[in-house]
Write a protein that holds these residues in place. Sequence first.
Motif, PDB file in Angstrom:
ATOM      1  N   GLY A  45       0.622  -1.377  -0.013  1.00  0.00           N
ATOM      2  CA  GLY A  45       0.056  -0.056  -0.026  1.00  0.00           C
ATOM      3  C   GLY A  45       0.941   1.354  -0.059  1.00  0.00           C
ATOM      4  N   CYS A  46       1.822   1.464   0.917  1.00  0.00           N
ATOM      5  CA  CYS A  46       2.594   2.297   0.850  1.00  0.00           C
ATOM      6  C   CYS A  46       3.522   2.599  -0.416  1.00  0.00           C
ATOM      7  CB  CYS A  46       3.757   2.372   2.010  1.00  0.00           C
ATOM      8  SG  CYS A  46       2.865   2.622   3.863  1.00  0.00           S
ATOM      9  N   PHE A  47       4.071   1.394  -0.733  1.00  0.00           N
ATOM     10  CA  PHE A  47       4.748   1.365  -1.844  1.00  0.00           C
ATOM     11  C   PHE A  47       4.070   1.799  -3.391  1.00  0.00           C
ATOM     12  CE2 PHE A  47       6.296  -1.256  -5.629  1.00  0.00           C
ATOM     13  CZ  PHE A  47       7.855  -0.658  -5.820  1.00  0.00           C
ATOM     14  N   THR A  48       2.959   1.540  -3.462  1.00  0.00           N
ATOM     15  CA  THR A  48       2.052   1.879  -4.534  1.00  0.00           C
ATOM     16  C   THR A  48       1.908   3.515  -4.586  1.00  0.00           C
ATOM     17  OG1 THR A  48       0.885  -0.134  -4.429  1.00  0.00           O
ATOM     18  CG2 THR A  48      -0.308   1.824  -5.825  1.00  0.00           C
ATOM     19  N   ARG A 118      -5.383  -0.695   1.950  1.00  0.00           N
ATOM     20  CA  ARG A 118      -6.125   0.535   1.881  1.00  0.00           C
ATOM     21  C   ARG A 118      -5.462   1.726   2.702  1.00  0.00           C
ATOM     22  NH1 ARG A 118     -12.233  -0.084   2.960  1.00  0.00           N
ATOM     23  NH2 ARG A 118     -11.386  -0.192   5.011  1.00  0.00           N
ATOM     24  N   THR A 119      -5.629   1.352   4.322  1.00  0.00           N
ATOM     25  CA  THR A 119      -5.131   2.120   5.185  1.00  0.00           C
ATOM     26  C   THR A 119      -3.759   2.527   5.051  1.00  0.00           C
ATOM     27  OG1 THR A 119      -6.358   0.908   6.929  1.00  0.00           O
ATOM     28  CG2 THR A 119      -4.395   2.457   7.902  1.00  0.00           C
ATOM     29  N   ALA A 120      -2.736   1.750   4.602  1.00  0.00           N
ATOM     30  CA  ALA A 120      -1.183   2.124   4.083  1.00  0.00           C
ATOM     31  C   ALA A 120      -1.281   3.063   3.106  1.00  0.00           C
ATOM     32  CB  ALA A 120      -0.395   0.915   4.105  1.00  0.00           C
ATOM     33  N   PHE A 121      -2.065   2.948   1.924  1.00  0.00           N
ATOM     34  CA  PHE A 121      -1.943   3.759   0.767  1.00  0.00           C
ATOM     35  C   PHE A 121      -2.496   5.183   1.195  1.00  0.00           C
ATOM     36  CE2 PHE A 121      -4.029   5.518  -2.735  1.00  0.00           C
ATOM     37  CZ  PHE A 121      -3.102   5.444  -4.060  1.00  0.00           C
ATOM     38  N   THR A 122      -3.702   5.017   1.914  1.00  0.00           N
ATOM     39  CA  THR A 122      -4.133   6.571   2.381  1.00  0.00           C
ATOM     40  C   THR A 122      -3.241   7.326   3.274  1.00  0.00           C
ATOM     41  OG1 THR A 122      -6.410   5.723   2.789  1.00  0.00           O
ATOM     42  CG2 THR A 122      -6.091   7.649   3.657  1.00  0.00           C
ATOM     43  N   ILE A 123      -2.583   6.543   4.050  1.00  0.00           N
ATOM     44  CA  ILE A 123      -1.341   7.267   4.865  1.00  0.00           C
ATOM     45  C   ILE A 123      -0.404   7.930   3.923  1.00  0.00           C
ATOM     46  CG2 ILE A 123       0.226   6.850   6.679  1.00  0.00           C
ATOM     47  CD1 ILE A 123      -1.540   5.023   8.098  1.00  0.00           C
ATOM     48  N   SER A 124       0.141   7.054   3.149  1.00  0.00           N
ATOM     49  CA  SER A 124       1.249   7.655   2.289  1.00  0.00           C
ATOM     50  C   SER A 124       1.008   8.507   1.201  1.00  0.00           C
ATOM     51  CB  SER A 124       1.902   6.371   1.639  1.00  0.00           C
ATOM     52  OG  SER A 124       3.018   6.657   0.904  1.00  0.00           O
ATOM     53  N   ILE A 125      -0.175   8.379   0.433  1.00  0.00           N
ATOM     54  CA  ILE A 125      -0.929   9.290  -0.434  1.00  0.00           C
ATOM     55  C   ILE A 125      -1.250  10.519  -0.027  1.00  0.00           C
ATOM     56  CG2 ILE A 125      -3.306   8.827  -0.618  1.00  0.00           C
ATOM     57  CD1 ILE A 125      -0.838   8.653  -3.658  1.00  0.00           C
ATOM     58  N   SER A 126      -1.475  10.681   1.230  1.00  0.00           N
ATOM     59  CA  SER A 126      -1.913  11.964   1.973  1.00  0.00           C
ATOM     60  C   SER A 126      -0.739  12.693   2.134  1.00  0.00           C
ATOM     61  CB  SER A 126      -2.985  11.984   3.081  1.00  0.00           C
ATOM     62  OG  SER A 126      -2.294  10.798   4.099  1.00  0.00           O
ATOM     63  N   ASN A 127       0.284  12.466   2.052  1.00  0.00           N
ATOM     64  CA  ASN A 127       1.457  13.149   2.420  1.00  0.00           C
ATOM     65  C   ASN A 127       1.935  14.298   1.350  1.00  0.00           C
ATOM     66  OD1 ASN A 127       3.857  14.318   3.546  1.00  0.00           O
ATOM     67  ND2 ASN A 127       5.023  12.382   3.461  1.00  0.00           N
ATOM     68  N   PRO A 128       1.580  15.523   1.357  1.00  0.00           N
ATOM     69  CA  PRO A 128       2.004  16.298   0.144  1.00  0.00           C
ATOM     70  C   PRO A 128       3.610  16.452   0.201  1.00  0.00           C
ATOM     71  CG  PRO A 128       1.099  17.431   2.192  1.00  0.00           C
ATOM     72  CD  PRO A 128       0.722  16.052   2.770  1.00  0.00           C
ATOM     73  N   LYS A 129       4.069  16.475   1.149  1.00  0.00           N
ATOM     74  CA  LYS A 129       5.589  16.685   1.333  1.00  0.00           C
ATOM     75  C   LYS A 129       6.426  15.616   0.008  1.00  0.00           C
ATOM     76  CE  LYS A 129       6.025  18.043   5.936  1.00  0.00           C
ATOM     77  NZ  LYS A 129       6.689  17.803   7.212  1.00  0.00           N
ATOM     78  N   ALA A 130       5.728  14.569  -0.323  1.00  0.00           N
ATOM     79  CA  ALA A 130       6.327  13.710  -0.895  1.00  0.00           C
ATOM     80  C   ALA A 130       6.323  14.268  -2.317  1.00  0.00           C
ATOM     81  CB  ALA A 130       5.584  12.394  -1.165  1.00  0.00           C
ATOM     82  N   LEU A 131       5.288  15.140  -2.940  1.00  0.00           N
ATOM     83  CA  LEU A 131       5.243  15.591  -4.203  1.00  0.00           C
ATOM     84  C   LEU A 131       6.302  16.676  -4.036  1.00  0.00           C
ATOM     85  CD1 LEU A 131       1.494  15.893  -5.172  1.00  0.00           C
ATOM     86  CD2 LEU A 131       3.177  14.740  -6.237  1.00  0.00           C
TER      87      LEU A 131
END
Length: 210
Positions: A45-48, A118-131
Amino acid sequence: MALHTWWLFIVTVFFISASPGPNMLHVMTRSLEHGVSLAIMAMIGCFTAVLCLLAASAAGLTAVLLAIPGAFSVMKILGAGYLVWLGYKAWTSPVAEGEGTVDIAPETSTPSRWQLFRTAFTISISNPKALVFAAAFLPLFLDPARPKSGQFAVMVATFGVVEFSWYFIYALGGRSLARWLQRPERRRLFNRVTGGVFVAFGLAMAGTRA
């Protein structure tokens, strides 16, 4: 991308991914709660999410670099400055007693694999610092004389492999890794090594010709 530049990229990403951020701590927590076999779904999830963010950033950067003359030089200077700033923040990061501990609350039920993903994906995708990070970091390693899309693809793939490898280290290391980082002197050493690497590479990349 030249081979030596790619190796610089790998070393820098190695230290970036090693930092115990939200993704790594989430994977480690899931491993402690449910075991490594189920934690793999959290890793995926985080990786995706990370790959989606990096790919989106790379696609946008490619368009900007092709459309605006001189954009490469400007982005490279800004990216180098950002990397130096990250190094300064890591070097001066305060270390408190007990930092690095992970408190695990007992689970009343085991979530499904889809829920873990789903939980891991949500945590990771919601981090705007990555962009923001990708936009500042990736152009540092581009060779302007070569096709940019291919170089971005190599960097995204490399980042993904290193990131996923660190997920496994955190999942397998679990509480031992948390306890090791809990010691203030060890966490301080980790912060300063990481900070020094960021500053060194930021200065080195700023000095290269665009």
